[in-house]
Design a protein around this motif. Structure first.
Motif, short mmCIF file in Angstrom:
data_model
loop_
_atom_site.label_atom_id
_atom_site.label_comp_id
_atom_site.label_asym_id
_atom_site.label_seq_id
_atom_site.Cartn_x
_atom_site.Cartn_y
_atom_site.Cartn_z
N PRO A 51 -0.08 3.02 4.07
CA PRO A 51 0.97 2.33 3.32
C PRO A 51 0.76 0.82 3.39
CG PRO A 51 1.78 2.98 5.47
CD PRO A 51 0.40 3.56 5.35
N THR A 75 2.86 -1.28 4.55
CA THR A 75 3.86 -1.78 5.49
C THR A 75 3.45 -3.13 6.07
OG1 THR A 75 4.38 0.50 6.08
CG2 THR A 75 5.14 -1.23 7.59
N GLY A 76 4.35 -4.10 5.99
CA GLY A 76 4.09 -5.42 6.55
C GLY A 76 3.22 -6.31 5.70
N ASP A 77 2.78 -5.82 4.55
CA ASP A 77 1.90 -6.62 3.70
C ASP A 77 2.71 -7.53 2.78
OD1 ASP A 77 -0.42 -7.60 2.57
OD2 ASP A 77 -1.27 -5.62 2.19
N THR A 137 -3.52 -8.46 -1.97
CA THR A 137 -2.84 -8.27 -0.70
C THR A 137 -3.09 -9.45 0.23
OG1 THR A 137 -4.71 -7.15 0.33
CG2 THR A 137 -3.16 -5.77 -0.91
N ASN A 159 -2.83 -8.66 3.70
CA ASN A 159 -3.49 -7.92 4.78
C ASN A 159 -4.90 -7.51 4.39
OD1 ASN A 159 -1.14 -8.19 6.23
ND2 ASN A 159 -0.52 -6.05 6.06
N TYR A 173 0.43 2.42 -2.41
CA TYR A 173 -0.31 2.55 -1.17
C TYR A 173 -1.73 2.07 -1.41
CZ TYR A 173 -1.56 6.86 -3.64
OH TYR A 173 -1.97 7.75 -4.59
N ASN A 223 7.24 -1.63 -0.58
CA ASN A 223 7.78 -1.13 0.69
C ASN A 223 9.28 -0.87 0.62
OD1 ASN A 223 5.28 -1.20 2.07
ND2 ASN A 223 5.52 -3.40 2.42
N THR A 276 11.56 -2.26 -1.14
CA THR A 276 12.38 -3.40 -1.56
C THR A 276 12.01 -3.79 -2.98
OG1 THR A 276 12.53 -4.26 0.70
CG2 THR A 276 13.00 -5.81 -1.09
#
Length: 252
Positions: free
Chosen positions: A122, A124-126, A151, A153, A178, A218, A220
């Motif tokens: 996923p 996540t946090g990116d 991205t 990340n 993803y 994510n 949001t």
């Protein structure tokens, strides 16, 4: 293109230094030696070498003999190398503070063909940055808006950023899903990008007006608007994290 792909390996060399002890065992007794992840490889198989005892800040000169059949990427005391032809090679590392070190590498006549599987991490946090572009076809009567999404990340450099887009009644929607990531990763880690061109229900001409834009990452959803005039396209976007748009205005 091959040189560009090999260039991405430079990003991962520092990571190799951290994992070297796990990969090669205890290096404490090998100070001054040139240690390879493998001393026998296939054609195009990546091989990583570490000058044990050298600092990550040392300036190390690397060379390969015979020349002309390798691609090598170096970062101080670490190198990643590919061989294009079967044979016996000597890789040498010169650190001014140490004696010269070398390693013998044998390259078979087989071509490296890794078995690749895919995993789907996923985001996540990116953080995603959208770079807008305006396309104007000088031949056909067609103009439209697109984005390059990148991205923050790092993922395997050949990964695919999976995204869904929609354009219905001049309402723009983007949903980041993803990453499709190959394993093993043979070209190193880097940010990855995707082109979003809203091909579904794409109108022939971008009209003048104000249009809603929503982007989901994510779980949001970020919302804003696109203001298109006869000369510019401006993005009303008030976010400094999560999903960014840069620049906020482009010419049409």
């Amino acid at each position: 293109m091959k040189n560009l792909i090999y260039g991405l390996f430079a990003i991962t060399l520092a990571v190799f230094v951290i994992s070297a002890c796990n990969k090669y065992g205890d290096l404490a007794g090998q100070s001054g030696k040139l240690v390879a992840s493998s001393y026998k490889v296939d054609i195009n198989q990546p091989d990583t070498l570490l000058l044990s005892g050298a600092k990550t800040t040392d300036t190390v000169h690397w060379s390969v003999t015979p020349t002309g059949f390798d691609s090598i990427i170096t970062r101080n005391n670490v190198a990643k190398i590919f061989f294009k032809k079967a044979g016996a090679y000597q890789v040498q590392a010169l650190d001014p503070s140490m004696a010269p070190a070398s390693a013998s590498i044998t390259v078979t006549d087989s071509v490296y063909k890794p078995t690749i599987t895919y995993n789907y991490p996923p985001l996540t946090g990116d953080q995603i940055t959208l770079v807008p572009h305006f396309y104007n076809n000088p031949v056909a009567d067609s103009t439209y808006l697109s984005f390059v999404a990148q991205t923050k990340n790092y993922y395997c450099g050949t990964s695919k950023l999976v995204v869904a887009d929609s354009l219905i009644n001049n309402s723009y929607g983007i949903r980041f899903l993803y990453v499709s990531q190959p394993s093993p990763c043979v070209i190193g880690q880097s940010p990855i990008a995707a082109v979003i061109n809203f091909t579904q229900n794409q109108p022939g001409v971008l009209p003048i007006g104000t249009f809603p834009l929503s982007v989901t990452l994510n779980g949001t959803t970020y919302t804003g608007s696109i203001v298109a005039t006869s000369t510019t396209i401006t993005f009303n976007w008030n976010y400094t994290s999560g999903v960014l748009i840069s620049p906020l205005q482009v010419n049409r």
